[in-house]
Enzyme design. Structure first.
Site, PDB file in Angstrom:
ATOM      1  N   ARG A 158      31.671  28.049  96.015  1.00 59.47           N
ATOM      2  CA  ARG A 158      31.051  27.367  97.187  1.00 59.47           C
ATOM      3  C   ARG A 158      31.935  27.531  98.548  1.00 59.47           C
ATOM      4  O   ARG A 158      31.468  27.904  99.465  1.00 59.47           O
ATOM      5  CB  ARG A 158      31.044  25.893  96.877  1.00 59.47           C
ATOM      6  N   ARG A 205      23.523  21.058  96.714  1.00 55.05           N
ATOM      7  CA  ARG A 205      24.372  21.088  97.510  1.00 55.05           C
ATOM      8  C   ARG A 205      24.167  21.706  98.658  1.00 55.05           C
ATOM      9  O   ARG A 205      24.468  22.922  99.082  1.00 55.05           O
ATOM     10  CB  ARG A 205      25.948  21.309  96.809  1.00 55.05           C
ATOM     11  N   PRO A 206      22.943  21.166  99.451  1.00 56.13           N
ATOM     12  CA  PRO A 206      22.429  22.064 100.528  1.00 56.13           C
ATOM     13  C   PRO A 206      23.572  22.073 101.693  1.00 56.13           C
ATOM     14  O   PRO A 206      24.814  21.735 101.756  1.00 56.13           O
ATOM     15  CB  PRO A 206      21.464  20.917 101.114  1.00 56.13           C
ATOM     16  N   ILE A 207      23.056  23.119 102.632  1.00 61.98           N
ATOM     17  CA  ILE A 207      23.953  23.500 103.758  1.00 61.98           C
ATOM     18  C   ILE A 207      23.291  23.335 105.035  1.00 61.98           C
ATOM     19  O   ILE A 207      23.662  23.781 106.114  1.00 61.98           O
ATOM     20  CB  ILE A 207      24.752  24.851 103.672  1.00 61.98           C
ATOM     21  N   LYS A 264      43.634  23.098  97.087  1.00 63.26           N
ATOM     22  CA  LYS A 264      42.329  23.879  96.843  1.00 63.26           C
ATOM     23  C   LYS A 264      41.645  23.695  98.024  1.00 63.26           C
ATOM     24  O   LYS A 264      41.231  24.678  98.821  1.00 63.26           O
ATOM     25  CB  LYS A 264      41.795  23.683  95.698  1.00 63.26           C
ATOM     26  N   ASN A 265      41.235  22.710  98.490  1.00 67.45           N
ATOM     27  CA  ASN A 265      39.874  22.496  99.383  1.00 67.45           C
ATOM     28  C   ASN A 265      40.407  22.632 100.834  1.00 67.45           C
ATOM     29  O   ASN A 265      39.809  22.718 101.610  1.00 67.45           O
ATOM     30  CB  ASN A 265      39.393  21.088  99.107  1.00 67.45           C
ATOM     31  N   ASP A 323      35.782  13.230  93.863  1.00 70.15           N
ATOM     32  CA  ASP A 323      36.494  14.263  93.109  1.00 70.15           C
ATOM     33  C   ASP A 323      37.495  13.629  91.910  1.00 70.15           C
ATOM     34  O   ASP A 323      38.068  14.201  91.190  1.00 70.15           O
ATOM     35  CB  ASP A 323      37.282  15.240  93.878  1.00 70.15           C
ATOM     36  N   ARG A 348      39.574  26.537  87.813  1.00 71.83           N
ATOM     37  CA  ARG A 348      39.499  26.898  89.173  1.00 71.83           C
ATOM     38  C   ARG A 348      39.928  25.997  90.211  1.00 71.83           C
ATOM     39  O   ARG A 348      40.368  26.516  91.098  1.00 71.83           O
ATOM     40  CB  ARG A 348      37.683  26.465  89.299  1.00 71.83           C
ATOM     41  N   GLN A 369      23.422  20.823 107.137  1.00 75.05           N
ATOM     42  CA  GLN A 369      24.365  20.404 108.173  1.00 75.05           C
ATOM     43  C   GLN A 369      25.069  21.370 108.887  1.00 75.05           C
ATOM     44  O   GLN A 369      25.291  21.490 110.077  1.00 75.05           O
ATOM     45  CB  GLN A 369      24.965  19.075 107.806  1.00 75.05           C
ATOM     46  N   CYS A 416      25.257  24.066  91.529  1.00 76.66           N
ATOM     47  CA  CYS A 416      26.216  23.288  91.042  1.00 76.66           C
ATOM     48  C   CYS A 416      25.953  22.193  90.177  1.00 76.66           C
ATOM     49  O   CYS A 416      25.041  21.732  90.226  1.00 76.66           O
ATOM     50  CB  CYS A 416      27.208  22.762  92.314  1.00 76.66           C
TER      51      CYS A 416
HETATM   52  C1  EPZ Z   1      33.800  19.379  99.419  1.00 73.81           C
HETATM   53  O1  EPZ Z   1      32.620  20.077  99.050  1.00 73.81           O
HETATM   54  C2  EPZ Z   1      34.689  19.733  98.195  1.00 73.81           C
HETATM   55  N1  EPZ Z   1      34.665  21.169  97.993  1.00 73.81           N
HETATM   56  C3  EPZ Z   1      34.008  18.948  97.063  1.00 73.81           C
HETATM   57  O2  EPZ Z   1      35.062  19.163  96.086  1.00 73.81           O
HETATM   58  C4  EPZ Z   1      33.975  17.465  97.428  1.00 73.81           C
HETATM   59  O3  EPZ Z   1      33.391  16.719  96.207  1.00 73.81           O
HETATM   60  C5  EPZ Z   1      33.237  17.186  98.570  1.00 73.81           C
HETATM   61  O4  EPZ Z   1      33.639  17.975  99.659  1.00 73.81           O
HETATM   62  C6  EPZ Z   1      33.207  15.981  99.010  1.00 73.81           C
HETATM   63  O5  EPZ Z   1      34.712  15.393  99.372  1.00 73.81           O
HETATM   64  C7  EPZ Z   1      35.370  22.083  98.556  1.00 73.81           C
HETATM   65  O6  EPZ Z   1      36.058  21.618  99.638  1.00 73.81           O
HETATM   66  C8  EPZ Z   1      35.346  23.318  98.437  1.00 73.81           C
HETATM   67  P1  EPZ Z   1      30.258  17.807 101.422  1.00 73.81           P
HETATM   68  P2  EPZ Z   1      31.284  19.988  99.948  1.00 73.81           P
HETATM   69  O7  EPZ Z   1      29.603  18.543 102.388  1.00 73.81           O
HETATM   70  O8  EPZ Z   1      32.063  20.306 101.442  1.00 73.81           O
HETATM   71  C9  EPZ Z   1      25.563  16.431 101.142  1.00 73.81           C
HETATM   72  C10 EPZ Z   1      35.851  19.692  93.972  1.00 73.81           C
HETATM   73  O9  EPZ Z   1      35.915  19.342  92.710  1.00 73.81           O
HETATM   74  N2  EPZ Z   1      25.280  17.485 101.941  1.00 73.81           N
HETATM   75  O10 EPZ Z   1      31.292  16.633 101.856  1.00 73.81           O
HETATM   76  O11 EPZ Z   1      30.272  20.791  99.663  1.00 73.81           O
HETATM   77  C11 EPZ Z   1      26.181  17.049  99.596  1.00 73.81           C
HETATM   78  O12 EPZ Z   1      24.837  17.451  99.051  1.00 73.81           O
HETATM   79  C12 EPZ Z   1      34.749  19.840  94.612  1.00 73.81           C
HETATM   80  O13 EPZ Z   1      37.081  20.310  94.362  1.00 73.81           O
HETATM   81  C13 EPZ Z   1      23.943  17.754 102.585  1.00 73.81           C
HETATM   82  O14 EPZ Z   1      23.360  17.086 102.598  1.00 73.81           O
HETATM   83  O15 EPZ Z   1      30.790  18.367 100.369  1.00 73.81           O
HETATM   84  C14 EPZ Z   1      26.880  15.799  99.247  1.00 73.81           C
HETATM   85  O16 EPZ Z   1      26.000  15.064  98.680  1.00 73.81           O
HETATM   86  C15 EPZ Z   1      33.683  19.376  94.058  1.00 73.81           C
HETATM   87  N3  EPZ Z   1      24.096  18.651 103.595  1.00 73.81           N
HETATM   88  C16 EPZ Z   1      27.632  15.244 100.427  1.00 73.81           C
HETATM   89  O17 EPZ Z   1      26.741  15.779 101.757  1.00 73.81           O
HETATM   90  C17 EPZ Z   1      24.893  19.510 103.952  1.00 73.81           C
HETATM   91  O18 EPZ Z   1      24.916  20.485 104.841  1.00 73.81           O
HETATM   92  C18 EPZ Z   1      28.914  15.680 100.614  1.00 73.81           C
HETATM   93  O19 EPZ Z   1      29.042  16.908 100.552  1.00 73.81           O
HETATM   94  C19 EPZ Z   1      26.333  19.435 103.282  1.00 73.81           C
HETATM   95  C20 EPZ Z   1      26.570  18.516 102.559  1.00 73.81           C
END
Ligand code: EPZ
Length: 432
Positions: free
Chosen positions: A93, A122-124, A22-23, A305, A397, A126, A117
């Site tokens: 997302r 889950r900020p963006i 999926k991801n 996950d 999902r 970065q 969520c």
């Molecule tokens: C991806 O989410 C996956 N989703 C998530 O899977 C997975 O849990 C996560 O990566 C970690 O492996 C998809 O790929 C669609 P991150 P993502 O950016 O990219 C913080 C599932 O069950 N962060 O690696 O959103 C964030 O809050 C889902 O399939 C910031 O602070 O995860 C988190 O605490 C759930 N600022 C950490 O980093 C940012 O700009 C990791 O988030 C981005 C993230």
């Protein structure tokens, strides 16, 4: 609304085939809009999030030709950069990958942001840091991300936090930029490598994906491609732990064993056996499983996950285990549901102290998110009596035909309409 009804107590036995990741698929589908030429994507998982993203792409002008349930051809020639507010984009997302792709191709875009969520904020920030480093002006207004750049130029970007989404989104935005982008402290998940391999198959020049330094040398154009998505390591891991929880014996096909190493290691630590083959793993669990400590970390650490699933398994193993969630701030909500079945788990901050119990009993449970829902199903497979898991749209999902694959492994599980007492009664009579 639908729900799963499960009669627990049967070990999973047999063989199961894993679907596409999926991801990976979410990043790769968004990446397809970077080229005006047709792109064919194979081994797509037939799940809700993928179908929602495909609809969202059609709403910005992509033509999607479905060759079969797992293969699509995408024509993005007439795609326009404004992915404005629509019911599909806000649902998942993964739609935020359209920001990087549309910015990369058109140097401007407007994409509605997904909602919150259940596993934490889950900020963006970065993602935005990366886009701005490439020369874009980014604003968030009325729930939309608005990004524009006269041109995109390569930059040296250091992520403050290891982020899968930011790593993929910056790769998407940088592959058509002028010059070289160096992305440091990048995420190393298998799906990062898959997206980079797909982009390179379209003519991008990306090196280092899978390490914490990724170099993206901008190219002028990207051409069409045919590409097959890697297997879903989290779906595979979920079946591995379900087999262990039910003390079963299953072979899981269409996997990349290397991607499962952190999960296999934990299973072996508590007494299960995991035999690795080229593209399969064989999991066998004895009656007695022990305890261990787990800390979720970015890849190659233990995946967040898989945290709800392994906490559920450890709740049914001997001894006291500690599970620490280091990625999200509130990913233990499902523990209250397990406690209603008789599990003995104490959550303190981002740590769960899990005292293994010998038995749990069925109950009516509510899935709060995708992986928590899968964990509740695993609990139901083991519990004495009947378990109902509600809000299974979360599970659908990310898991293709979840109840069908479990049924083929001997599980007593049925999907029924919520509130359809007759169907519920019929299932209970059928399984006795
Ligand atoms: C991806 O989410 C996956 N989703 C998530 O899977 C997975 O849990 C996560 O990566 C970690 O492996 C998809 O790929 C669609 P991150 P993502 O950016 O990219 C913080 C599932 O069950 N962060 O690696 O959103 C964030 O809050 C889902 O399939 C910031 O602070 O995860 C988190 O605490 C759930 N600022 C950490 O980093 C940012 O700009 C990791 O988030 C981005 C993230």
């Amino acid at each position: 609304m639908e729900q799963y009804v499960i009669k627990g107590g049967r070990p999973l036995k047999g063989e199961v085939v894993i679907s596409g990741a999926k991801n990976s698929a979410l990043g790769i589908l968004a990446a397809a809009v970077l080229s005006e030429e047709p792109v064919c994507i194979k081994n797509l998982p037939d799940i809700r999030d993928i179908n929602v993203l495909l609809h969202a792409m059609e709403n910005i002008g992509a033509v999607i030709e479905r060759l079969d349930a797992h293969t699509v051809k995408i024509y993005s020639k007439n795609v326009h950069p404004m992915a404005v507010d629509d019911e599909y984009i806000r649902k998942i997302r993964g739609s935020y990958y359209l920001i990087g792709a549309l910015l990369g191709r058109f140097k401007k875009t407007q994409v509605v942001l997904p909602g919150g969520c259940n596993i934490g904020s889950r900020p963006i920030d970065q993602h935005i840091k990366g886009f701005e480093a490439l020369g874009a002006k980014v604003a968030i207004q009325h729930g939309m991300v608005i990004a524009e750049a006269p041109e995109l130029s390569g930059s040296h970007i250091y992520l403050d936090i290891v982020s899968v989404g930011a790593t993929i989104n910056i790769m998407l935005a940088a592959c058509l930029a002028e010059g070289q982008t160096i992305l440091e402290n990048a995420a190393k998940e298998p799906h990062i490598v898959d997206v980079a391999n797909f982009l390179n198959s379209m003519g991008a020049n990306i090196k280092g994906a899978g390490t914490d330094v990724i170099k993206i040398n901008g190219v002028k154009k990207l051409h069409g491609s045919t590409y097959s998505i890697i297997p879903d390591q989290i779906e595979a891991g979920t079946f591995m732990l379900a087999a262990a929880a039910t003390r079963g014996d299953i072979i899981i096909h269409n996997v990349i064993p290397k991607h499962l190493e952190a999960i296999s290691a934990k299973l072996v630590e508590i007494g299960a056996t995991v035999d690795e083959m080229d593209d399969a793993v064989h999991v066998v669990a004895p009656e007695r499983l022990g305890h261990t400590h787990v800390k979720t970390l970015p890849y190659p650490g233990f995946p967040t996950d898989m945290q709800p699933q392994i906490t559920t398994l450890l709740a049914l193993s001997e001894g006291t285990s500690i599970v620490t969630e280091s990625i999200y701030e509130s990913r233990f909500k499902y523990v209250d549901e397990l406690s209603r079945m008789g599990a003995s788990i104490k959550v303190e901050g981002n740590t769960a102290i899990v005292d293994g119990v010998n038995r749990i009993t069925g109950a009516t449970l509510c899935a709060s998110d995708l992986r928590a829902g899968a964990a509740l199903v695993i609990a139901g497979l083991v519990a004495e009596g009947f378990t109902v898991v509600e809000q299974i749209e979360f599970i659908e999902r990310g898991y293709e035909n979840f109840e069908g694959k479990l049924k083929a492994l001997g599980a007593c599980i049925e999907k029924v309409d919520s509130g359809d007492e007759r169907a519920l009664h019929k299932f209970k009579l059928k399984v006795g």
